[in-house]
Write an enzyme that holds these catalytic residues in place. Sequence first.
Site, PDB file in Angstrom:
ATOM      1  N   CYS A   2      45.623  40.571  25.133  1.00 37.82           N
ATOM      2  CA  CYS A   2      46.618  39.796  24.166  1.00 37.82           C
ATOM      3  C   CYS A   2      46.275  40.410  22.832  1.00 37.82           C
ATOM      4  CB  CYS A   2      46.290  38.267  24.140  1.00 37.82           C
ATOM      5  SG  CYS A   2      46.097  37.478  25.891  1.00 37.82           S
ATOM      6  N   ALA A  56      49.402  38.337  30.535  1.00 37.13           N
ATOM      7  CA  ALA A  56      48.702  37.363  31.453  1.00 37.13           C
ATOM      8  C   ALA A  56      48.280  38.326  32.684  1.00 37.13           C
ATOM      9  CB  ALA A  56      50.183  36.557  32.200  1.00 37.13           C
ATOM     10  N   VAL A  57      46.966  37.816  32.900  1.00 31.34           N
ATOM     11  CA  VAL A  57      46.078  38.491  33.796  1.00 31.34           C
ATOM     12  C   VAL A  57      45.640  37.580  34.821  1.00 31.34           C
ATOM     13  CG1 VAL A  57      44.098  39.869  34.362  1.00 31.34           C
ATOM     14  CG2 VAL A  57      45.754  40.732  32.545  1.00 31.34           C
ATOM     15  N   GLY A  82      40.863  39.024  25.516  1.00 31.88           N
ATOM     16  CA  GLY A  82      39.840  39.519  26.260  1.00 31.88           C
ATOM     17  C   GLY A  82      39.595  39.017  27.752  1.00 31.88           C
TER      18      GLY A  82
END
Length: 617
Positions: A2, A56-57, A82
Site C-alpha cells: 500500500c 488488496a492482498v 506491508g
Amino acid sequence: MCGIAGFCNYSEDFTEEAPFLGQLVRRMGNTLRHRGPDENGVFVSNHAAFAHQRLAVIDLEGGKQPMTAYSGGYRYTIVYNGELYNGGELRREMESVGYVFETTSDTEVLLKCYIHYGSECPKKLNGIFAFAVDDERRNRCFLCRDRFGVKPLFYTVSGDRLVFGSEVKALLQYPGINPVLDRQGLCEILGIGPARTAGTGIFKDIFEIKPGYSAIYDRDGFSTNPYFQLQSYEHPDSYEDTVSHVRYLVEDAVTRQLVSDVPLCTFLSGGLDSSVITSIAARRYRESGQILSTYSFEFTGNDRYFKPSAFQPDADDPWAAKMAEYCGTDHTVLKCDNLSQADKLYDAVDAKDMPGMADVDSSLLHFCRLIKKEHVVAVSGECADEIFGGYPWFHKKEAFEGHCFPWSPDLSVRTDLFKPEINDALDLEAYVNQRYEESIAEVPKLENESPQEARRREISYLNIKWFMSTLLDRKDRMSMASGLEVRVPYADHRIVEYVFNAPWSYKCPDGVVKGLLRDAARPWLPEDVRMRRKSPYPKTHNPAYERILRRRLDLVMKDREEPLNTLVNPAAVERMLAEKSDYGRPWFGQLMAGPQMMAYLLQINYWLKTYEIEIEL
C-alpha cells in the site's frame, strides 16, 4: 502492499480544520495511488490526519484502512504498508490474552499487537512493513520500518507538524515542503548514487526512517530508536548442522510468503537464488492442486548480441526454461525492447522521486507492468548474494584490501564528468570516504576474530546495510509503481542474522561461491542448476539501445537551458559520447558501465527539470 501518508501535531487541535486537513491529506495520498489502486481512505483525529491507498492482498473485504481499534477507552488508528509473515502466530498470541478479532487481515493483527506491546511491538514482527499509529492513549504518533528497509517511509518536520509518506512525492504535496538539493543531496546523487545513505531523503530537510528503527512524535518532539541491529557472535554449529538450519529457514521463509488471496507468481532467471524459491513454491502449489506461474526476463536482440563476460557468464533463457520444466510451472518469457527501456528511464525517476539504477530500474519497471496484467503478488530471489557472499567483491583481492565501498571503487569515472567548480564545492571523495568510515565504525566486532575474518565481516555488513538496501529500494519502487507486490524471502531476518555469523569457510566451502546455499539447495534443484555460476539481473547487449542514449544525451548537452549543464563539463561528456563504451569497467555494482552512466545523466537532467529542483551550494 500500500501507500501511506499523513501529518500530526499533538500540541494542536485539528477539530475545527478537519475538513480542510482531510482534503490535504487526501491529496498526499492520491500521489501514491499507484502503490494501492484498489481502495483509499482518510482519517482525521484531534491531532493527526492519515491517508491510505490500498493494494488488496489479504482479507479483501476486512482489511480496509485507516483501521481503528479501541482499548481501555482509548482510540488507536493505523495506516500500514506491508505483509506480516507470522500473522497467524501473533493472532493466536493476542487471542490467548483476550483480544478479539473482527477480520482476518494482518492489519488488525499489527494494530492489536501495537496496542498490547507498544514500542516493543516491532520486535515481535516477521515481515516487511512501514506503518504509523495515532496513539490517543499516549498522545503520540508511532512510526516504524522493517529491519532491512524493504518498505520505504520518509518524513520531515514542517513547523510543528510531523509529515510522513511512503514516497517523497507525498511530502511535496504538503504546503511549504519544496524540492531543494543542498550539498549533501548533491553528494548523495553524484558520489553515492544510485545507493543512498540510510536515513537520508536526498532533498533538504527530508529524511527516511532507517531500516530497523521506530520513531515517536509527541509534544516533546521527534525521536528515533533502533529495535533491530545486526549482532556478532560465535557460530556454534557444525557445517552439516548449518546447512540443515539454512535449508529449514529458507523453506520456512518461502512457504510463509506464499500466503495470498490474489494471484501469485515467482521471478525465475534459472539462477540458484530464484530457482530455489520457485522449486519450493511450485511444490507447495502442486500439493494444493495448483500450478505456479513463473516469469523470466530478456531483451530484444540479446540472442544476437549477448557476449559472455566475467560478470555474466551465460544467458538466462535456457536455464529458466529448464527450471520451469523441472518444476512444472506455467512459464512466460517477458521481453523489453530498446525504446521501452530508454523511455522508461524517466518513468523510473517518477517512481523513485530521484535518479536510480538507470536501465536496470527502467527494465524492471517495464517487466513489473507486464506481470501486473496477470498477477498482484510476486516472489523474488533478491538479497541472497549480499547474505551468502555471491558478489565478486567478496572474493577479489582488491576489494578485500581496499578502503572504499567495493561496488564503487573508482570515483574518477564520475568526478571526471563534472565541472571543476562543482568538484571543488562538493569534494565527493571526502564525502564518500566519510560515509564509508562511518559504516565501518558501525560493524559489530567479534572478540579474537582473525583480521581476515573481521574484514569478511565488514564486507558482509557493508553489503547488507548498503547494497542490499539499494536493491530492495529499487524493487519496491519499480514494482509498486506498477501496483505489484514483490516479496523477498532471503531478507527474512532469521536468515540474515544466522548467515551473517557463519564463518567464511562455511559460506564459501572449498572456494565454492555461495556453497552454503548450494548445499542447502540439494533437495530442490537439478545438479547443473545448483552449481550454475552466478549471473546477475539481465541487461541488454544491443548496440541500438546505446545509440538511443548517445543521441538523447547529445541533445541535452546542446541545449544550454537543460539543468544538467550546470553540473557537467561539456568537453568531458562529449569525450564520453565519442568513445567506445567500456562494458568491463562498471562504476557501480556489476551492471552499470558506460551506457548506464549516460542513462544516469539523462535521469538526473529529467529529475532536476521535472521536479523543478532548487540547488543550494
